[in-house]
Design a protein around this motif. Structure first.
Motif, PDB file in Angstrom:
ATOM      1  N   ASP A  42       0.832  -1.206   0.000  1.00  0.00           N
ATOM      2  CA  ASP A  42       0.000   0.000   0.000  1.00  0.00           C
ATOM      3  C   ASP A  42       0.866   1.255   0.000  1.00  0.00           C
ATOM      4  OD1 ASP A  42      -2.381   1.439  -0.059  1.00  0.00           O
ATOM      5  OD2 ASP A  42      -2.601   1.452   2.125  1.00  0.00           O
TER       6      ASP A  42
ATOM      7  N   GLY B 218      -3.207   0.785  -4.131  1.00  0.00           N
ATOM      8  CA  GLY B 218      -2.544  -0.238  -3.338  1.00  0.00           C
ATOM      9  C   GLY B 218      -3.546  -1.048  -2.555  1.00  0.00           C
TER      10      GLY B 218
ATOM     11  N   ASP C 265      -5.337  -2.560   0.688  1.00  0.00           N
ATOM     12  CA  ASP C 265      -5.539  -2.224   2.095  1.00  0.00           C
ATOM     13  C   ASP C 265      -4.674  -3.144   2.931  1.00  0.00           C
ATOM     14  OD1 ASP C 265      -7.414  -0.281   1.506  1.00  0.00           O
ATOM     15  OD2 ASP C 265      -9.110  -1.669   1.669  1.00  0.00           O
TER      16      ASP C 265
END
Length: 146
Positions: A30, A43, A45
């Protein structure tokens, strides 16, 4: 599919291959710089489960790829590398005497039951699949029971 790493003296393909693999490592992390087409921060989580099915054209121990890229992804704390094997070991491709360049990489929280690379014996009716590509099917069996 990332570009194959064989290259000339300028190493453009090797660098592009490593950069594309590094992008997936950053996506899994991320990273702040990733944006989608609408400009939204992208990205994965940090708590997302995932499965990456990728032709990276990079072997972690052999070949011409820049090792930092593939090692960064395979050793990422969120990635489980089940190291599938088959009749030809970890090899997923027929070129250069056999290399591991294709991957199924689940996130660490997903329980892997089994994994493998499909190399069919010549007597098997599915053996024609061995010649369909210079890459072979990689599979992972996950235990998804609640």
């Amino acid at each position: 599919s990332t570009p194959r790493a064989f290259d000339g003296p300028e190493r453009r393909n090797q660098r592009r291959n490593a950069d594309e693999i590094r992008f997936w490592t950053d996506y899994t992390s991320d990273a702040d710089y990733i944006r989608d087409d609408a400009g939204e921060r992208g990205g994965l989580d940090r708590d997302a489960a995932f499965i990456s099915l990728v032709d990276l054209n990079a072997d972690p121990t052999r070949g011409d790829s820049m090792d930092a890229g593939i090692h960064g992804l395979l050793n990422h704390p969120r990635v489980h590398d089940p190291r599938p094997s088959g009749a030809k070991g970890l090899n997923t491709a027929q070129f250069k005497g056999g290399m591991r360049v294709d991957y199924v990489l689940p996130s660490n929280g997903l329980p892997v039951r089994d994994s493998g690379v499909a190399w069919f014996a010549e007597s098997d009716p599915k053996a024609r699949l061995n010649t369909a590509s210079d890459h072979h099917l990689v599979w992972v069996d996950l235990d998804m029971t609640p």
